[in-house]
Design a protein around this motif. Structure first.
Motif, PDB file in Angstrom:
ATOM      1  N   SER A 140       9.186 -26.386 -21.718  1.00  0.00           N
ATOM      2  CA  SER A 140      10.076 -25.243 -21.536  1.00  0.00           C
ATOM      3  C   SER A 140      11.181 -25.579 -20.545  1.00  0.00           C
ATOM      4  CB  SER A 140       9.287 -24.030 -21.034  1.00  0.00           C
ATOM      5  OG  SER A 140      10.088 -22.855 -21.165  1.00  0.00           O
ATOM      6  N   ASP A 141      12.246 -24.797 -20.611  1.00  0.00           N
ATOM      7  CA  ASP A 141      13.304 -24.861 -19.598  1.00  0.00           C
ATOM      8  C   ASP A 141      13.726 -26.302 -19.264  1.00  0.00           C
ATOM      9  OD1 ASP A 141      13.706 -21.847 -18.576  1.00  0.00           O
ATOM     10  OD2 ASP A 141      11.626 -22.171 -19.139  1.00  0.00           O
ATOM     11  N   VAL A 142      14.161 -26.997 -20.300  1.00  0.00           N
ATOM     12  CA  VAL A 142      14.631 -28.385 -20.159  1.00  0.00           C
ATOM     13  C   VAL A 142      15.983 -28.416 -19.431  1.00  0.00           C
ATOM     14  CG1 VAL A 142      15.253 -30.472 -21.426  1.00  0.00           C
ATOM     15  CG2 VAL A 142      13.364 -29.048 -22.243  1.00  0.00           C
ATOM     16  N   HIS A 143      16.791 -27.399 -19.674  1.00  0.00           N
ATOM     17  CA  HIS A 143      18.043 -27.204 -18.930  1.00  0.00           C
ATOM     18  C   HIS A 143      18.915 -28.441 -18.822  1.00  0.00           C
ATOM     19  CE1 HIS A 143      17.814 -22.990 -18.037  1.00  0.00           C
ATOM     20  NE2 HIS A 143      16.580 -23.090 -17.565  1.00  0.00           N
ATOM     21  N   SER A 144      19.137 -29.070 -19.970  1.00  0.00           N
ATOM     22  CA  SER A 144      20.109 -30.180 -20.043  1.00  0.00           C
ATOM     23  C   SER A 144      19.804 -31.329 -19.090  1.00  0.00           C
ATOM     24  CB  SER A 144      21.542 -29.669 -19.789  1.00  0.00           C
ATOM     25  OG  SER A 144      21.922 -28.719 -20.758  1.00  0.00           O
TER      26      SER A 144
ATOM     27  N   VAL B 268       7.614 -17.293 -27.148  1.00  0.00           N
ATOM     28  CA  VAL B 268       8.789 -16.541 -26.702  1.00  0.00           C
ATOM     29  C   VAL B 268       9.306 -17.223 -25.430  1.00  0.00           C
ATOM     30  CG1 VAL B 268       8.211 -14.244 -27.624  1.00  0.00           C
ATOM     31  CG2 VAL B 268       7.282 -14.954 -25.409  1.00  0.00           C
ATOM     32  N   HIS B 269      10.536 -16.890 -25.040  1.00  0.00           N
ATOM     33  CA  HIS B 269      11.033 -17.444 -23.784  1.00  0.00           C
ATOM     34  C   HIS B 269      10.540 -16.609 -22.597  1.00  0.00           C
ATOM     35  CE1 HIS B 269      13.466 -19.602 -20.974  1.00  0.00           C
ATOM     36  NE2 HIS B 269      14.132 -18.526 -20.629  1.00  0.00           N
ATOM     37  N   GLY B 270      10.870 -15.333 -22.589  1.00  0.00           N
ATOM     38  CA  GLY B 270      10.482 -14.467 -21.474  1.00  0.00           C
ATOM     39  C   GLY B 270       9.085 -13.915 -21.649  1.00  0.00           C
TER      40      GLY B 270
ATOM     41  N   GLY C 153       8.018 -19.086 -21.103  1.00  0.00           N
ATOM     42  CA  GLY C 153       8.638 -19.890 -20.048  1.00  0.00           C
ATOM     43  C   GLY C 153       9.405 -18.982 -19.109  1.00  0.00           C
ATOM     44  N   HIS C 154      10.660 -19.358 -18.794  1.00  0.00           N
ATOM     45  CA  HIS C 154      11.622 -18.503 -18.094  1.00  0.00           C
ATOM     46  C   HIS C 154      11.447 -18.488 -16.575  1.00  0.00           C
ATOM     47  CE1 HIS C 154      14.800 -15.576 -17.956  1.00  0.00           C
ATOM     48  NE2 HIS C 154      14.048 -14.525 -17.769  1.00  0.00           N
ATOM     49  N   THR C 155      10.200 -18.504 -16.066  1.00  0.00           N
ATOM     50  CA  THR C 155      10.009 -18.457 -14.607  1.00  0.00           C
ATOM     51  C   THR C 155      10.116 -19.840 -13.974  1.00  0.00           C
ATOM     52  OG1 THR C 155       7.619 -18.798 -14.670  1.00  0.00           O
ATOM     53  CG2 THR C 155       8.397 -16.527 -14.881  1.00  0.00           C
ATOM     54  N   HIS C 156       9.955 -20.885 -14.781  1.00  0.00           N
ATOM     55  CA  HIS C 156       9.977 -22.281 -14.311  1.00  0.00           C
ATOM     56  C   HIS C 156       8.755 -22.625 -13.457  1.00  0.00           C
ATOM     57  CE1 HIS C 156      14.623 -22.904 -14.895  1.00  0.00           C
ATOM     58  NE2 HIS C 156      14.145 -22.012 -15.755  1.00  0.00           N
ATOM     59  N   VAL C 157       7.719 -21.813 -13.505  1.00  0.00           N
ATOM     60  CA  VAL C 157       6.489 -22.061 -12.738  1.00  0.00           C
ATOM     61  C   VAL C 157       5.320 -22.187 -13.718  1.00  0.00           C
ATOM     62  CG1 VAL C 157       4.908 -21.138 -10.989  1.00  0.00           C
ATOM     63  CG2 VAL C 157       7.372 -20.738 -10.777  1.00  0.00           C
TER      64      VAL C 157
ATOM     65  N   ASN D  99      17.529 -17.383 -22.727  1.00  0.00           N
ATOM     66  CA  ASN D  99      18.760 -16.680 -22.360  1.00  0.00           C
ATOM     67  C   ASN D  99      19.935 -17.641 -22.210  1.00  0.00           C
ATOM     68  OD1 ASN D  99      16.902 -17.244 -20.126  1.00  0.00           O
ATOM     69  ND2 ASN D  99      18.463 -16.435 -18.749  1.00  0.00           N
ATOM     70  N   HIS D 100      19.680 -18.853 -21.710  1.00  0.00           N
ATOM     71  CA  HIS D 100      20.772 -19.826 -21.568  1.00  0.00           C
ATOM     72  C   HIS D 100      21.223 -20.355 -22.933  1.00  0.00           C
ATOM     73  CE1 HIS D 100      20.991 -20.489 -17.114  1.00  0.00           C
ATOM     74  NE2 HIS D 100      19.866 -19.797 -17.210  1.00  0.00           N
ATOM     75  N   ASP D 101      20.268 -20.541 -23.854  1.00  0.00           N
ATOM     76  CA  ASP D 101      20.639 -21.003 -25.202  1.00  0.00           C
ATOM     77  C   ASP D 101      21.500 -19.951 -25.905  1.00  0.00           C
ATOM     78  OD1 ASP D 101      18.888 -23.180 -24.699  1.00  0.00           O
ATOM     79  OD2 ASP D 101      17.196 -21.955 -25.375  1.00  0.00           O
TER      80      ASP D 101
ATOM     81  N   GLY E 270      12.181 -22.572 -25.019  1.00  0.00           N
ATOM     82  CA  GLY E 270      13.555 -22.175 -24.763  1.00  0.00           C
ATOM     83  C   GLY E 270      14.179 -22.586 -23.440  1.00  0.00           C
ATOM     84  N   ASP E 271      15.443 -22.210 -23.289  1.00  0.00           N
ATOM     85  CA  ASP E 271      16.323 -22.695 -22.213  1.00  0.00           C
ATOM     86  C   ASP E 271      16.412 -24.216 -22.252  1.00  0.00           C
ATOM     87  OD1 ASP E 271      17.173 -20.228 -21.431  1.00  0.00           O
ATOM     88  OD2 ASP E 271      16.426 -20.359 -19.371  1.00  0.00           O
ATOM     89  N   ILE E 272      16.844 -24.680 -23.401  1.00  0.00           N
ATOM     90  CA  ILE E 272      17.049 -26.113 -23.600  1.00  0.00           C
ATOM     91  C   ILE E 272      18.285 -26.572 -22.841  1.00  0.00           C
ATOM     92  CG2 ILE E 272      17.511 -27.871 -25.373  1.00  0.00           C
ATOM     93  CD1 ILE E 272      14.659 -26.503 -25.352  1.00  0.00           C
TER      94      ILE E 272
HETATM   95 ZN    ZN Z   1      15.346 -21.223 -17.530  1.00  0.00          ZN
END
Ligand code: ZN
Length: 244
Positions: free
Chosen positions: A7-11, A112-114, A145-149, A60-62, A33-35
């Motif tokens: 999750s949350d790979v964020h580029s 889901v993401h959130g 994902g979404h929380t990054h924890v 949300n970022h995607d 999500g949040d790739i």
């Molecule tokens: Zn994120």
């Protein structure tokens, strides 16, 4: 089947390469999500995930990257990075992101993401929201994902409204489902916020019904240099060193 869930790979391509190498031979790669967003390699991470056959959902970022109004809710650094992302991504990257659904059912998991109740925005950080979302699942288990924890939440299969138990997971920690309902957050590959710099992900073993949480060191300095070179907000590089 052994499935790596990211999750949350964020580029953050350097972190993604480290995680995929660490995962080794798996049967599938799923993501929540949040790739893209925040980081310097949106095209690189999408190409790498597409090559790995990764399937997942939109964060949300995607959504913002393909023109969504989600950007209006971002803080200053997130918005600056998203404007940079929008200006720099290739058409193929945009098309891949635009194809991601808000939720997806794979095996007996909802992705889901959130959260199941609010796939784009809800941060599941406490027992009450975890319990309400486990009760809202239309499948036995959920991934988000979404929380990054990295957190494993477990509820009772016979009573979804009963109190659930959640713990921030640590490296190598393996949990068995034991007939319980699992709601699992792999944390973040590209911008961890659990208090350490390592990328995090999980491996789900379908036959054993176990999940293992993994922390992976990667070359944070290289990602930081790329962030500075791209002219992205320096704070987005600095936070990677501390995992906040
Ligand atoms: Zn994120």
């Amino acid at each position: 089947m052994r499935i790596a869930v990211l999750s949350d790979v964020h580029s953050n391509l350097v972190a993604l390469e480290a995680v995929l190498a660490h995962a080794g031979a798996v049967d599938a790669v799923w993501h929540t999500g949040d790739i893209v967003g925040y980081g310097p390699d949106p095209d690189g991470v999408v190409a790498r995930l597409a090559a790995a056959g990764a399937i997942g959902v939109r964060g949300n970022h995607d959504a913002a990257a393909v023109g969504g109004r989600e950007i209006e809710s971002f803080n200053r650094e997130a918005r600056q990075a998203m404007e940079w992302t929008r200006a720099n991504i290739a058409p193929e990257t945009k098309a891949w992101l635009a194809d991601l659904p808000q939720r997806r059912t794979l095996d007996d998991f909802t992705l889901v993401h959130g959260s199941p109740l609010d796939p784009t925005w809800e941060y599941v950080t406490d027992e009450r929201s975890a319990r309400e979302n486990i009760a809202a699942l239309e499948t036995p288990h959920g991934l988000h994902g979404h929380t990054h924890v990295p957190v494993a939440w477990f509820g009772r299969a016979d009573d979804p409204k009963a109190r659930v138990h959640g713990e921030v997971a640590t490296d190598g920690e393996r949990r068995t489902f034991d007939g319980r309902r699992a709601f699992l957050n792999p944390g973040s590959v590209g911008q961890p916020r659990y208090g350490g710099p390592e990328a995090t992900y999980i491996v789900f073993d379908e036959a054993a019904r176990t999940v293992e949480f993994r922390l992976v060191p990667y070359d944070v300095d290289t990602t930081q240099e790329k962030i500075y070179d791209a002219g992205l907000p320096p704070y987005l590089a600095e936070r990677l060193a501390v995992g906040q």
